[in-house]
Design an enzyme around this catalytic site. Sequence first.
Site, PDB file in Angstrom:
ATOM      1  N   ASP A   1       1.062  -1.108  -0.436  1.00 46.28           N
ATOM      2  CA  ASP A   1      -0.112   0.160   0.019  1.00 46.28           C
ATOM      3  C   ASP A   1       0.671   0.916  -0.092  1.00 46.28           C
ATOM      4  O   ASP A   1       1.715   1.660   0.876  1.00 46.28           O
ATOM      5  CB  ASP A   1      -0.639  -0.311   1.478  1.00 46.28           C
ATOM      6  CG  ASP A   1      -1.894   0.907   1.655  1.00 46.28           C
ATOM      7  OD1 ASP A   1      -2.290   1.671   0.447  1.00 46.28           O
ATOM      8  OD2 ASP A   1      -2.163   1.250   2.416  1.00 46.28           O
ATOM      9  N   HIS A   2       0.853   2.399  -0.648  1.00 43.78           N
ATOM     10  CA  HIS A   2       1.337   3.699  -1.034  1.00 43.78           C
ATOM     11  C   HIS A   2       3.004   3.407  -0.936  1.00 43.78           C
ATOM     12  O   HIS A   2       3.689   4.096   0.241  1.00 43.78           O
ATOM     13  CB  HIS A   2       0.724   4.153   0.458  1.00 43.78           C
ATOM     14  CG  HIS A   2       0.019   4.770   0.867  1.00 43.78           C
ATOM     15  ND1 HIS A   2      -1.123   5.640  -0.350  1.00 43.78           N
ATOM     16  CD2 HIS A   2      -1.391   4.077   0.904  1.00 43.78           C
ATOM     17  CE1 HIS A   2      -2.222   6.060  -0.638  1.00 43.78           C
ATOM     18  NE2 HIS A   2      -2.983   5.002   0.502  1.00 43.78           N
TER      19      HIS A   2
ATOM     20  N   HIS B   1      -7.011   9.708   4.388  1.00 46.63           N
ATOM     21  CA  HIS B   1      -6.661   8.800   5.572  1.00 46.63           C
ATOM     22  C   HIS B   1      -6.642   9.537   6.975  1.00 46.63           C
ATOM     23  O   HIS B   1      -7.269  10.970   7.482  1.00 46.63           O
ATOM     24  CB  HIS B   1      -5.498   7.973   5.680  1.00 46.63           C
ATOM     25  CG  HIS B   1      -5.013   8.238   3.812  1.00 46.63           C
ATOM     26  ND1 HIS B   1      -4.262   8.404   2.869  1.00 46.63           N
ATOM     27  CD2 HIS B   1      -5.159   6.950   3.294  1.00 46.63           C
ATOM     28  CE1 HIS B   1      -4.191   7.582   2.041  1.00 46.63           C
ATOM     29  NE2 HIS B   1      -5.215   6.413   2.144  1.00 46.63           N
TER      30      HIS B   1
ATOM     31  N   ASN C   1      -9.801   0.550   0.655  1.00 50.02           N
ATOM     32  CA  ASN C   1      -9.115   0.680   1.315  1.00 50.02           C
ATOM     33  C   ASN C   1      -9.381   0.770   3.354  1.00 50.02           C
ATOM     34  O   ASN C   1     -10.264   2.153   3.252  1.00 50.02           O
ATOM     35  CB  ASN C   1      -8.419   1.281   1.083  1.00 50.02           C
ATOM     36  CG  ASN C   1      -6.631   0.984   0.004  1.00 50.02           C
ATOM     37  OD1 ASN C   1      -7.396  -0.355  -0.388  1.00 50.02           O
ATOM     38  ND2 ASN C   1      -5.751   1.167   0.559  1.00 50.02           N
TER      39      ASN C   1
HETATM   40  P1  13P Z   1      -8.609   4.924   6.805  1.00 44.77           P
HETATM   41  O1  13P Z   1      -7.135   5.890   7.407  1.00 44.77           O
HETATM   42  O2  13P Z   1      -9.830   5.906   6.219  1.00 44.77           O
HETATM   43  O3  13P Z   1      -8.650   3.430   6.957  1.00 44.77           O
HETATM   44  O4  13P Z   1      -7.912   4.013   5.089  1.00 44.77           O
HETATM   45  C1  13P Z   1      -6.719   3.450   5.124  1.00 44.77           C
HETATM   46  C2  13P Z   1      -6.179   3.872   3.876  1.00 44.77           C
HETATM   47  O5  13P Z   1      -6.852   4.173   2.961  1.00 44.77           O
HETATM   48  C3  13P Z   1      -4.735   2.806   3.327  1.00 44.77           C
HETATM   49  O6  13P Z   1      -4.325   2.870   2.131  1.00 44.77           O
END
Ligand code: 13P
Length: 279
Positions: free
Chosen positions: A83-84, A183, A233
Site C-alpha cells: 500500500d502506498h 486517511h 482501503n
Molecule cells: P483509513 O485511514 O480511512 O482507514 O484509510 C486507510 C487507507 O486508505 C490505506 O491506504
Amino acid sequence: MLVTLKEILAIAEEKHIAVGSFNTPNLASLRGIIAAAEELNQPVILMHAQVHEEMGLCTMEEVAPIMLAAAKRAKVPVCVHLDHGTDLDYIKRGLELGFTGVMFDGSALPVEENFAKTREAVLMAAKTGASVEAEIGSMGSREGGNAGDMENPESIYTDPDMAVRFVAETGIDALACAFGTVHGIYLKEPKLDFDRLAKIDSMVSVPLVMHGGSGVSPEDYRKVIARGVAKINYYTYMAKAGAEAINGKTFTQYHDIVTAATQAIKEDVMKAMRVFSGL
Ligand code: 13P
C-alpha cells in the site's frame, strides 16, 4: 489461497461487491482480518503500508513472509498488497518478496513524473505477475493522521479526463481516485463527490479504489460500490476498535491485551465486510 490484485478485483466485479483491503502492521491485525474473512467466506486484501514503517511498526521484510503464508493457508482468496509505495526501489523490494499487488503512489509528484514512474512500476510488476494500483489526484494526509482538515480539498480530486489518460498510458490494473475521502479519523462527516466517481467509472475500464475508506457511512459505501469502487482501503477505524477494546481496562498480562484487540479488530472488519459484500 493467494491471488493477485487483478484476480481478486475480477471476483469483486463479478459479484458487484467491493473487496475490503486492510492494513496489517502486526500479527494481531493480520489474524483478526483473516479470521473475519474466513468466517464470512469473503475474499480479502491484506496490505502493508510503507508509512507504517516510519511509525515503528513491522518492516516489509518482517511482515511480508507472514502475510504470504497466511494468504496461502487461507480458505478464501487473499491478495497480499503493498500500500502506498512512494519510491520505485521500495516497490522493487516488495515485488521480490512476493507481493501479488503493489500500489505505486506518485500522487505527490508532478503529474508527468507520476505517469512515468507508474509506467515503470507496471513494467517491473509484469516480471513477477503482480498487479499495479496507482493514484491520480490526491487524498491529502497519509494513514495515521487526522482527516478532513484541508482548506480546499476539491482542488486535488481526480480529474476524469486525466484519469482516462493515466490508465491508458500506464497500463495499471486499478485506479485510486480522490473524491472526498481522506486517511485517518474524520473530523467532520465526509462529503463524497459521487458524480465525479460515476463519471470516472463510465470513462475508464479498470476497477476503482477508495482510500480513506474507514469511517464512511453504510449508505455511502453502497453508493461508491454502485459507482465502480471494487476495493475499499480500511485501517483507521479498525485500529480504533482495537484500542477501544483496551482503553480504560486493566490487564496484568500483555497477551490478554493482544487477544482483546484481535477480537475487536475481527468484529470491526466483519461489520465492514458485511456492508462491502451486501450480506
Ligand atoms: P483509513 O485511514 O480511512 O482507514 O484509510 C486507510 C487507507 O486508505 C490505506 O491506504
